[in-house]
Design a protein around this motif. Sequence first.
Motif, PDB file in Angstrom:
ATOM      1  N   MET A  76      55.366 117.965  -0.386  1.00  0.00           N
ATOM      2  CA  MET A  76      54.727 116.809  -1.021  1.00  0.00           C
ATOM      3  C   MET A  76      53.216 116.989  -0.985  1.00  0.00           C
ATOM      4  O   MET A  76      52.638 117.265   0.060  1.00  0.00           O
ATOM      5  N   GLU A  77      52.589 116.869  -2.137  1.00  0.00           N
ATOM      6  CA  GLU A  77      51.148 117.068  -2.226  1.00  0.00           C
ATOM      7  C   GLU A  77      50.410 115.762  -1.990  1.00  0.00           C
ATOM      8  O   GLU A  77      50.917 114.678  -2.255  1.00  0.00           O
ATOM      9  N   GLY A  78      49.150 115.896  -1.521  1.00  0.00           N
ATOM     10  CA  GLY A  78      48.356 114.726  -1.192  1.00  0.00           C
ATOM     11  C   GLY A  78      47.173 114.550  -2.114  1.00  0.00           C
ATOM     12  O   GLY A  78      47.275 114.735  -3.335  1.00  0.00           O
ATOM     13  N   PHE A  79      45.996 114.289  -1.491  1.00  0.00           N
ATOM     14  CA  PHE A  79      44.813 113.940  -2.268  1.00  0.00           C
ATOM     15  C   PHE A  79      44.350 115.055  -3.202  1.00  0.00           C
ATOM     16  O   PHE A  79      43.792 114.781  -4.270  1.00  0.00           O
ATOM     17  N   ARG A  80      44.610 116.324  -2.819  1.00  0.00           N
ATOM     18  CA  ARG A  80      44.127 117.439  -3.645  1.00  0.00           C
ATOM     19  C   ARG A  80      44.804 117.481  -5.012  1.00  0.00           C
ATOM     20  O   ARG A  80      44.273 118.106  -5.945  1.00  0.00           O
ATOM     21  N   ALA A  81      45.955 116.838  -5.119  1.00  0.00           N
ATOM     22  CA  ALA A  81      46.665 116.838  -6.406  1.00  0.00           C
ATOM     23  C   ALA A  81      45.997 115.927  -7.434  1.00  0.00           C
ATOM     24  O   ALA A  81      46.221 116.062  -8.638  1.00  0.00           O
ATOM     25  N   LEU A  82      45.172 115.009  -6.952  1.00  0.00           N
ATOM     26  CA  LEU A  82      44.507 114.086  -7.876  1.00  0.00           C
ATOM     27  C   LEU A  82      43.302 114.754  -8.519  1.00  0.00           C
ATOM     28  O   LEU A  82      42.492 115.379  -7.832  1.00  0.00           O
ATOM     29  N   PRO A  83      43.137 114.626  -9.825  1.00  0.00           N
ATOM     30  CA  PRO A  83      41.969 115.214 -10.487  1.00  0.00           C
ATOM     31  C   PRO A  83      40.719 114.400 -10.189  1.00  0.00           C
ATOM     32  O   PRO A  83      40.789 113.232  -9.805  1.00  0.00           O
ATOM     33  N   SER A  84      39.563 115.032 -10.367  1.00  0.00           N
ATOM     34  CA  SER A  84      38.305 114.285 -10.240  1.00  0.00           C
ATOM     35  C   SER A  84      38.061 113.476 -11.506  1.00  0.00           C
ATOM     36  O   SER A  84      38.685 113.709 -12.551  1.00  0.00           O
ATOM     37  N   VAL A  85      37.134 112.563 -11.412  1.00  0.00           N
ATOM     38  CA  VAL A  85      36.788 111.758 -12.582  1.00  0.00           C
ATOM     39  C   VAL A  85      36.292 112.650 -13.708  1.00  0.00           C
ATOM     40  O   VAL A  85      36.698 112.511 -14.877  1.00  0.00           O
ATOM     41  N   ASP A  86      35.407 113.616 -13.393  1.00  0.00           N
ATOM     42  CA  ASP A  86      34.854 114.484 -14.440  1.00  0.00           C
ATOM     43  C   ASP A  86      35.930 115.341 -15.084  1.00  0.00           C
ATOM     44  O   ASP A  86      35.883 115.605 -16.299  1.00  0.00           O
ATOM     45  N   GLN A  87      36.898 115.810 -14.275  1.00  0.00           N
ATOM     46  CA  GLN A  87      37.982 116.618 -14.839  1.00  0.00           C
ATOM     47  C   GLN A  87      38.734 115.846 -15.915  1.00  0.00           C
ATOM     48  O   GLN A  87      39.053 116.388 -16.980  1.00  0.00           O
ATOM     49  N   VAL A  88      39.028 114.598 -15.620  1.00  0.00           N
ATOM     50  CA  VAL A  88      39.767 113.796 -16.589  1.00  0.00           C
ATOM     51  C   VAL A  88      38.903 113.517 -17.812  1.00  0.00           C
ATOM     52  O   VAL A  88      39.354 113.616 -18.959  1.00  0.00           O
ATOM     53  N   LEU A  89      37.622 113.181 -17.602  1.00  0.00           N
ATOM     54  CA  LEU A  89      36.754 112.871 -18.728  1.00  0.00           C
ATOM     55  C   LEU A  89      36.570 114.051 -19.662  1.00  0.00           C
ATOM     56  O   LEU A  89      36.418 113.877 -20.880  1.00  0.00           O
ATOM     57  N   LEU A  90      36.576 115.255 -19.123  1.00  0.00           N
ATOM     58  CA  LEU A  90      36.376 116.460 -19.936  1.00  0.00           C
ATOM     59  C   LEU A  90      37.661 116.979 -20.555  1.00  0.00           C
ATOM     60  O   LEU A  90      37.613 117.861 -21.418  1.00  0.00           O
ATOM     61  N   SER A  91      38.802 116.486 -20.113  1.00  0.00           N
ATOM     62  CA  SER A  91      40.079 116.952 -20.664  1.00  0.00           C
ATOM     63  C   SER A  91      40.275 116.429 -22.082  1.00  0.00           C
ATOM     64  O   SER A  91      39.569 115.521 -22.539  1.00  0.00           O
ATOM     65  N   ASP A  92      41.257 117.020 -22.780  1.00  0.00           N
ATOM     66  CA  ASP A  92      41.549 116.567 -24.137  1.00  0.00           C
ATOM     67  C   ASP A  92      41.972 115.094 -24.149  1.00  0.00           C
ATOM     68  O   ASP A  92      41.549 114.328 -25.021  1.00  0.00           O
ATOM     69  N   GLU A  93      42.820 114.726 -23.159  1.00  0.00           N
ATOM     70  CA  GLU A  93      43.260 113.321 -23.091  1.00  0.00           C
ATOM     71  C   GLU A  93      42.077 112.400 -22.833  1.00  0.00           C
ATOM     72  O   GLU A  93      41.961 111.325 -23.439  1.00  0.00           O
ATOM     73  N   GLY A  94      41.191 112.825 -21.924  1.00  0.00           N
ATOM     74  CA  GLY A  94      40.025 112.012 -21.608  1.00  0.00           C
ATOM     75  C   GLY A  94      39.104 111.853 -22.795  1.00  0.00           C
ATOM     76  O   GLY A  94      38.580 110.756 -23.057  1.00  0.00           O
ATOM     77  N   GLN A  95      38.862 112.946 -23.543  1.00  0.00           N
ATOM     78  CA  GLN A  95      37.997 112.873 -24.713  1.00  0.00           C
ATOM     79  C   GLN A  95      38.579 111.947 -25.787  1.00  0.00           C
ATOM     80  O   GLN A  95      37.847 111.216 -26.454  1.00  0.00           O
ATOM     81  N   ALA A  96      39.901 111.985 -25.926  1.00  0.00           N
ATOM     82  CA  ALA A  96      40.545 111.097 -26.908  1.00  0.00           C
ATOM     83  C   ALA A  96      40.378 109.638 -26.505  1.00  0.00           C
ATOM     84  O   ALA A  96      40.121 108.766 -27.350  1.00  0.00           O
TER      85      ALA A  96
END
Length: 471
Positions: free
Chosen positions: A1-21
């Motif tokens: 079971m993975e913990g906090f490291r599995a969560l992306p950072s805010v910038d990672q999400v904002l720069l992703s395709d989903e985040g840009q959309a």
Amino acid sequence: MEGFRALPSVDQVLLSDEGQALIARHGRKGVREALRARLDEMRDAIRAGEDGARLAATLPALIAADLAARDQTRLRPMLNLTGTVLHTNLGRAILADAAVRAAVIAMTSPLALEFDLETGGRGQRDDPLRTLLTELTGAEDATIVNNNAAAVLIALNTLAGGPDCQTREAIVSRGELIEIGGAFRMPDIMARAGARLVEVGTTNRTWLRDYESAITPQTGVIMKVHTSNYRIEGFTAEVGAADLARIAQAARVPLLNDLGAGSLSDLSHFGLRREPTVAEAVAEGADLVTFSGDKLLGGPQAGFIVGRRDLIARINKNPMKRALRLDKIRIAALEATLRLYRDPDRLAEHLPTLRDLARPQARIAAMAQSLAPRVDALLQPLGFAAAPCLTSSQIGSGALPVDTIPSAGLRLTGQGGDAPERLAARLRALPLPVLGHIRDGALILDLRTLHDEARLLTALGGALSGGRSAP
């Protein structure tokens, strides 16, 4: 079971395709705030033993749902199948196409609102409406404020409560001291207007002599109020406007006739009970007549005051007038609505309020027969059934309060005593809410105001699928 490291950072999400959309649709600030809030929740969940990777996989969908919910307007369109045509809680009158077009032009273009194109000088914003109102009512002059309560308020303040009047008396029958929606009472409006209330007669009977004996040198106005939201029956007596006009003229006291809903056309032409028109109230001798724009008239919210030129001039000089004036959008929509009354023979074709009120029961019943099996098929998997029924509509907004109009609709039933409430709640939660009324153990959808069968079927399809139906 993975913990906090599995969560992306805010910038990672904002720069992703989903985040840009999401940013393109909702803006960077909103996406960032929603993202941070969800990540905080997920960190708390991981501390409680949740799997970080599983949570991270749900993040894009959760953020999209959060932002969609945030951006959804509370002023949602809905299907009014309550049986109340002019439903105060649902915005009253639906505007005519001509009024909608006029409002759009006013919203997107400069207008000669207070500009005289002939002289190049300043004009009066009420002028386009004054011309139409005097033509349609036979009054000498007219002025406009933002609703009928405001019309009554400023008229009373001008006649009996202004600084030049030193708080004069307003004579009203005790049986006409109404309370309108939202607990606004006529005595309270009079007090706020600065007028001193003088009640005459009794709740059920008022005679001409009651008014005559109440007139004093301090009388500023005699007022007649349409009891728009109730009716007293049995041993009753009231003084007609024409008789009141005669004693008001003899005493040199203005008569203010508040018609409330107010109609510019004879409703009996559309199969409804006859009510006095504004033109008739003017002809009967009222010095001022007040009425609404968004009830029987079928326009946007407004309050009209028509009558004697000298009294209208005094009202227009009242400092309240500027505070109560209309904006250009409503003025444009009202002008287009009033123009429709120049062609009374085709009024019901163009004015949604009269179109719905005049709709024959047989036509509505035919729609109910057509819709019933299709609605039944949609609701059967949910444990509900639909059948056509005859019902009664009402005008609403205090107009003809005890009168009903024969109508037809759908009777929706289910198992359990709370079935109507459960189904009503489910239909209110749809992307395009469907509102009916509960009666005799069923949810009734009155079809008087429905003109697009497909729209109802699409909306109810959302109740079965759980998907989104298009408004």
